[in-house]
Motif scaffolding. Structure first.
Motif, PDB file in Angstrom:
ATOM      1  N   VAL A  95     -42.345  -3.359 -13.686  1.00  0.00           N
ATOM      2  CA  VAL A  95     -41.489  -4.145 -14.579  1.00  0.00           C
ATOM      3  C   VAL A  95     -40.933  -3.279 -15.697  1.00  0.00           C
ATOM      4  N   ALA A  96     -41.737  -2.333 -16.171  1.00  0.00           N
ATOM      5  CA  ALA A  96     -41.247  -1.446 -17.229  1.00  0.00           C
ATOM      6  C   ALA A  96     -40.155  -0.515 -16.703  1.00  0.00           C
ATOM      7  N   ASN A  97     -40.313  -0.004 -15.485  1.00  0.00           N
ATOM      8  CA  ASN A  97     -39.231   0.772 -14.856  1.00  0.00           C
ATOM      9  C   ASN A  97     -37.971  -0.058 -14.740  1.00  0.00           C
ATOM     10  N   SER A  98     -38.136  -1.345 -14.434  1.00  0.00           N
ATOM     11  CA  SER A  98     -36.968  -2.199 -14.208  1.00  0.00           C
ATOM     12  C   SER A  98     -36.077  -2.273 -15.439  1.00  0.00           C
ATOM     13  N   VAL A  99     -36.668  -2.143 -16.627  1.00  0.00           N
ATOM     14  CA  VAL A  99     -35.865  -2.132 -17.855  1.00  0.00           C
ATOM     15  C   VAL A  99     -34.956  -0.908 -17.855  1.00  0.00           C
ATOM     16  N   GLY A 100     -35.482   0.240 -17.422  1.00  0.00           N
ATOM     17  CA  GLY A 100     -34.652   1.437 -17.318  1.00  0.00           C
ATOM     18  C   GLY A 100     -33.546   1.289 -16.296  1.00  0.00           C
ATOM     19  N   PHE A 101     -33.850   0.646 -15.163  1.00  0.00           N
ATOM     20  CA  PHE A 101     -32.814   0.383 -14.161  1.00  0.00           C
ATOM     21  C   PHE A 101     -31.713  -0.503 -14.744  1.00  0.00           C
ATOM     22  N   ALA A 102     -32.111  -1.530 -15.483  1.00  0.00           N
ATOM     23  CA  ALA A 102     -31.133  -2.442 -16.069  1.00  0.00           C
ATOM     24  C   ALA A 102     -30.306  -1.748 -17.143  1.00  0.00           C
ATOM     25  N   ILE A 103     -30.955  -0.913 -17.940  1.00  0.00           N
ATOM     26  CA  ILE A 103     -30.229  -0.118 -18.938  1.00  0.00           C
ATOM     27  C   ILE A 103     -29.195   0.764 -18.248  1.00  0.00           C
ATOM     28  N   ALA A 104     -29.596   1.407 -17.162  1.00  0.00           N
ATOM     29  CA  ALA A 104     -28.691   2.313 -16.445  1.00  0.00           C
ATOM     30  C   ALA A 104     -27.451   1.571 -15.968  1.00  0.00           C
ATOM     31  N   GLU A 105     -27.627   0.373 -15.404  1.00  0.00           N
ATOM     32  CA  GLU A 105     -26.460  -0.382 -14.946  1.00  0.00           C
ATOM     33  C   GLU A 105     -25.534  -0.702 -16.105  1.00  0.00           C
ATOM     34  N   ARG A 106     -26.098  -1.124 -17.224  1.00  0.00           N
ATOM     35  CA  ARG A 106     -25.266  -1.457 -18.383  1.00  0.00           C
ATOM     36  C   ARG A 106     -24.513  -0.222 -18.888  1.00  0.00           C
ATOM     37  N   TRP A 107     -25.193   0.933 -18.892  1.00  0.00           N
ATOM     38  CA  TRP A 107     -24.531   2.147 -19.371  1.00  0.00           C
ATOM     39  C   TRP A 107     -23.444   2.599 -18.391  1.00  0.00           C
ATOM     40  N   LEU A 108     -23.753   2.584 -17.109  1.00  0.00           N
ATOM     41  CA  LEU A 108     -22.763   2.975 -16.103  1.00  0.00           C
ATOM     42  C   LEU A 108     -21.539   2.069 -16.161  1.00  0.00           C
ATOM     43  N   ALA A 109     -21.763   0.778 -16.326  1.00  0.00           N
ATOM     44  CA  ALA A 109     -20.637  -0.162 -16.407  1.00  0.00           C
ATOM     45  C   ALA A 109     -19.793   0.114 -17.641  1.00  0.00           C
ATOM     46  N   ALA A 110     -20.471   0.362 -18.766  1.00  0.00           N
ATOM     47  CA  ALA A 110     -19.737   0.596 -20.011  1.00  0.00           C
ATOM     48  C   ALA A 110     -18.929   1.890 -19.951  1.00  0.00           C
ATOM     49  N   ARG A 111     -19.460   2.896 -19.277  1.00  0.00           N
ATOM     50  CA  ARG A 111     -18.756   4.183 -19.229  1.00  0.00           C
ATOM     51  C   ARG A 111     -17.663   4.214 -18.167  1.00  0.00           C
ATOM     52  N   TYR A 112     -17.918   3.592 -17.017  1.00  0.00           N
ATOM     53  CA  TYR A 112     -17.022   3.828 -15.888  1.00  0.00           C
ATOM     54  C   TYR A 112     -16.174   2.635 -15.463  1.00  0.00           C
ATOM     55  N   ASN A 113     -16.586   1.437 -15.750  1.00  0.00           N
ATOM     56  CA  ASN A 113     -15.736   0.305 -15.360  1.00  0.00           C
ATOM     57  C   ASN A 113     -14.421   0.336 -16.126  1.00  0.00           C
ATOM     58  N   ARG A 114     -13.370  -0.074 -15.452  1.00  0.00           N
ATOM     59  CA  ARG A 114     -12.036  -0.136 -16.045  1.00  0.00           C
ATOM     60  C   ARG A 114     -11.393  -1.461 -15.644  1.00  0.00           C
ATOM     61  N   PRO A 115     -10.358  -1.888 -16.345  1.00  0.00           N
ATOM     62  CA  PRO A 115      -9.669  -3.122 -15.940  1.00  0.00           C
ATOM     63  C   PRO A 115      -9.279  -3.062 -14.459  1.00  0.00           C
ATOM     64  N   GLY A 116      -9.707  -4.060 -13.719  1.00  0.00           N
ATOM     65  CA  GLY A 116      -9.429  -4.092 -12.288  1.00  0.00           C
ATOM     66  C   GLY A 116     -10.395  -3.284 -11.455  1.00  0.00           C
ATOM     67  N   PHE A 117     -11.334  -2.603 -12.103  1.00  0.00           N
ATOM     68  CA  PHE A 117     -12.290  -1.753 -11.384  1.00  0.00           C
ATOM     69  C   PHE A 117     -13.703  -2.011 -11.917  1.00  0.00           C
ATOM     70  N   LYS A 118     -14.302  -3.085 -11.466  1.00  0.00           N
ATOM     71  CA  LYS A 118     -15.680  -3.384 -11.846  1.00  0.00           C
ATOM     72  C   LYS A 118     -16.596  -2.714 -10.822  1.00  0.00           C
ATOM     73  N   LEU A 119     -16.855  -1.445 -11.070  1.00  0.00           N
ATOM     74  CA  LEU A 119     -17.650  -0.654 -10.129  1.00  0.00           C
ATOM     75  C   LEU A 119     -19.135  -0.977 -10.222  1.00  0.00           C
ATOM     76  N   PHE A 120     -19.609  -1.237 -11.430  1.00  0.00           N
ATOM     77  CA  PHE A 120     -21.037  -1.446 -11.624  1.00  0.00           C
ATOM     78  C   PHE A 120     -21.287  -2.818 -12.235  1.00  0.00           C
ATOM     79  N   ASP A 121     -21.947  -3.669 -11.464  1.00  0.00           N
ATOM     80  CA  ASP A 121     -22.343  -4.987 -11.969  1.00  0.00           C
ATOM     81  C   ASP A 121     -23.579  -5.491 -11.225  1.00  0.00           C
ATOM     82  N   TYR A 122     -24.443  -4.547 -10.860  1.00  0.00           N
ATOM     83  CA  TYR A 122     -25.610  -4.943 -10.072  1.00  0.00           C
ATOM     84  C   TYR A 122     -26.707  -5.535 -10.962  1.00  0.00           C
ATOM     85  N   ASN A 123     -27.600  -6.252 -10.316  1.00  0.00           N
ATOM     86  CA  ASN A 123     -28.730  -6.872 -10.990  1.00  0.00           C
ATOM     87  C   ASN A 123     -30.035  -6.212 -10.563  1.00  0.00           C
ATOM     88  N   VAL A 124     -31.049  -6.416 -11.375  1.00  0.00           N
ATOM     89  CA  VAL A 124     -32.362  -5.809 -11.141  1.00  0.00           C
ATOM     90  C   VAL A 124     -33.404  -6.926 -11.105  1.00  0.00           C
TER      91      VAL A 124
END
Length: 685
Positions: free
Chosen positions: A138-167
């Motif tokens: 469960v503690a690792n899962s927080v890191g996985f969730a953080i990673a998705e949020r960071w990847l989405a914030a850095r790489y998603n663009r209008p019309g390009f939702k590349l990262f929106d996975y759940n943990v």
């Protein structure tokens, strides 16, 4: 097939249950009760919710499923088999065979089986992280969730939702009793990680008996207080309630979700259901026979109806394949519109670093006063992180002291309002921090966590798991010795270097001046399959004059000859690390004046030194020179392999004391004079 199961859903659920029972029974070892209880919970998630393609199990935007209660490993192994998850080789190539075959299920807990007692990352495709020590998943899962949020914030663009996975993390009473889960839940709630769902199996059973022997708190209210969305399900077999709970998680965008599922351990077992006897031992042949009869199941071991695998293919498989193919088409367009960002994504997914990250850097000039390696190390960290966009991390509320804050333009801070930042404030939660760092690293990021070295005790299990998983997590430890001074023995690491070096696979680096710190970080970042413990000082230490001493690049070989006897034939070898390196250099000068031919070997990393070929190691530490002295402000324990029976040691054999650092060093005899005297002693002078 002959079964009284009323429909394919019940058939599939009972297949999971019976495979778990049969696997544990054949191994005569394991935990059957939890998989039997959680089969419908996992089924509903995998069949109808999880965004995962079994034919492409490393697809970047897949949902992550973590079995935090790793003792229930037959649950995930049965799911991987029934879902038809493909095997991926060490190079990331998808093979034609399954990750978990029926023969693998029959070889549960056996030598070289892909179904070990607890799930192991990279050992079994589909296992996202190694679990077993409760609370770690469960503690690792927080890191996985953080990673998705960071990847989405850095790489998603209008019309390009590349990262929106759940943990999703499936967890147990034991997970939530462990302190690390509280740290992790607190971090997740504070950061409002709404992409994170913990599924808590509340079965009221532990090994010793009922949970109320030791556990009586109101878990839902605790999590509500931590800022979580909480959903309760009274019956683990209520698929409609489970579906509603998963939808409630998907609809919630404000906070992480805890789904509390009340289950009966060993569900269906006439004598052992709802008892601790169903937890950690095989049910026994008679009880299995009776349980299968209760399920309306034939008395046949490892029975897999084709309807069950077909059902998963038509649900999870079809849904996941469609989502993955749509994502790949989107990414192809993204590469055309945003080529630089696409290149970064591809590089980090390959677990590589960007071109030029290790280009030469400006070294620190010689300086008798010098810098503490926490300061020079912090500068090196910033130099490399500025070149590696996905290098990020933070400290356990100690950044002003550990000097691990990223200060270059654009670094920013990761908060609930801004997920694009690269500085993290983990709070005073060392264990939760380290486990989150592992989750972030498993997601392809180059993550680090920092604290005082003495508090490595608080996070050691996560550091050990990083090594078991062969992942390059970076743990930065400052205030590394009695040099902490006035704070006294509670804050002065003594045995910690030996303890860190005792973890197989962990690279321990203790640089001896500012320039060694630069190359120590470079050595750490070159690691792809080994974690690193970076050990840095609180106190200043001289920056050596590299026109006199060998280049600090020698750090990358673990140990190197810093300065040698004039004729290259030393009578005595002085070996030192960290803040004691300058003492060895001063002792060298004194011995040389007295006509003793000496060599100083800097040994910042025993592990890297042991990776060098035998000829190099012999060149640095020739077997013919048996007079040796090691100098390190820790215990002697790991040094005898280099010192032999006749070698000397200047260091610690007790805890430290509260006084100014220089006084503490003098009182414990870790001085230039002490090194000189010990060198003469081992020479018989």
């Amino acid at each position: 097939m002959a079964t009284t199961s009323s429909n394919v859903t019940e058939l599939t659920i009972n297949t999971i249950r019976t495979l778990a029972m049969d696997g544990v029974e054949k191994a005569n070892s394991g935990h059957p009760g939890t998989p039997m209880a959680l089969a419908p919970v996992a089924y509903e998630l995998w069949a109808n919710t999880l965004n995962y393609d079994p034919s492409s199990p490393l697809w970047p935007n897949r949902d992550r499923y973590i079995l935090s209660c790793g003792h229930a490993s037959m649950l995930i192994y049965s799911l991987l088999h029934l879902a038809g998850v493909k095997k991926v080789d060490a190079n990331g190539k998808i093979e034609s065979g399954l990750s978990v075959t029926l023969d693998d299920l029959k070889s549960f807990r056996q030598w070289h089986s892909r179904t070990p007692g607890h799930p192991e990352y990279e050992h079994t495709t589909g296992v996202e992280t190694t679990t077993g020590p409760l609370g770690q998943g469960v503690a690792n899962s927080v890191g996985f969730a953080i990673a998705e949020r960071w990847l989405a914030a850095r790489y998603n663009r209008p019309g390009f939702k590349l990262f929106d996975y759940n943990v999703y993390a499936q967890c147990s009473d034991g997970d939530l009793m462990e302190g690390i889960s509280q740290e992790a839940a607190s971090i997740a709630g504070h950061l409002k990680l709404s992409n994170l769902c913990w599924i808590y199996d509340d079965n009221n059973i532990t090994i010793e008996g009922r949970t109320n022997l030791a556990f009586s708190e109101n878990v839902p209210e605790r999590f509500r207080a931590l800022g979580w969305h909480v959903v309760e399900i009274e019956d683990a077999n209520d698929l409609n309630a489970l579906a509603d709970a998963y939808q409630s998680f998907l609809d919630n965008v404000e906070s992480p979700t805890l789904i509390v599922v009340h289950s009966i351990i060993g569900y269906g077992a006439p004598k052992k259901a709802n008892t601790s006897a169903a937890h950690g031992e095989p049910l026994g042949a008679d009880e299995i026979r009776a349980t299968k009869a209760a399920y309306g199941w034939p008395d046949e071991a490892f029975l897999v109806p084709k309807e069950a695998t077909k059902h998963f293919a038509e649900t999870l498989g079809a849904r996941g394949r469609a989502a993955r193919e749509a994502w790949e088409a989107l990414f192809a367009k993204y590469k055309q519109s945003h080529p630089q960002q696409a290149s970064e994504i591809e590089t980090l997914e390959r677990r590589e670093l960007p071109a030029g990250w290790d280009a030469p850097v400006t070294e620190f000039p010689a300086d008798p006063k010098g810098l503490a390696t926490r300061i020079s190390g912090g500068k090196a960290l910033n130099m490399y992180a500025e070149r590696i966009p996905w290098m990020l991390g933070g400290s356990a509320d100690l950044a002003p002291s550990t000097k691990t804050l990223l200060t270059f333009d654009g670094a920013g801070t990761f908060t609930a309002d801004t997920y694009a930042g690269r500085n993290f404030h983990f709070g005073i939660r060392e264990h939760g921090m380290a486990a989150a760092v592992n989750g972030m690293t498993l997601s392809g990021l180059r993550a680090y966590g920092a604290t005082f070295f003495v508090f490595s005790d608080y996070l050691r299990p996560s550091m050990r798991l990083a090594s078991i998983m062969n992942i390059p997590s970076l743990f930065v430890f400052t205030h590394d010795s009695i040099g902490v001074g006035e704070d006294g023995p509670t804050h002065q690491p003594v045995e910690h270097l030996a303890a860190a070096r005792a973890i197989p696979g962990l690279i321990v680096l203790r640089p001896g001046d500012g320039n060694e710190a630069i190359y120590a970080y470079r050595a750490a970042l070159k690691q792809k399959h080994r974690p690193t413990a970076m050990i840095l000082t609180r106190q200043n230490m001289p920056t050596l004059d590299r026109t006199k001493y060998a280049s600090a690049e020698g750090v990358e070989r673990g140990g190197y000859t810093l300065i040698d006897a004039a004729n290259g034939k030393p009578q005595v070898i002085l070996i030192a690390t960290g803040s004691e390196l300058s003492l060895a250099c001063d002792a060298y000068e004194q011995l040389t004046k007295e006509g003793v031919a000496a060599r100083v070997v800097s040994m910042p990393s025993m592990e890297l030194f042991e990776m060098q070929d035998a000829s190099y190691r012999e060149q640095v530490l020739p077997a013919s020179v048996t007079a040796r002295v090691a100098v390190e402000a820790g215990i002697r324990q790991p040094w005898d392999k280099y010192l032999g029976f006749g070698g000397g040691f200047i260091g610690m054999s007790s805890f430290g004391a509260s006084a100014p650092a220089q006084t503490v060093y003098e009182k414990f005899g870790i001085t230039t004079a002490g090194v000189v005297a010990e060198a003469k002693r081992v020479l018989g002078k």
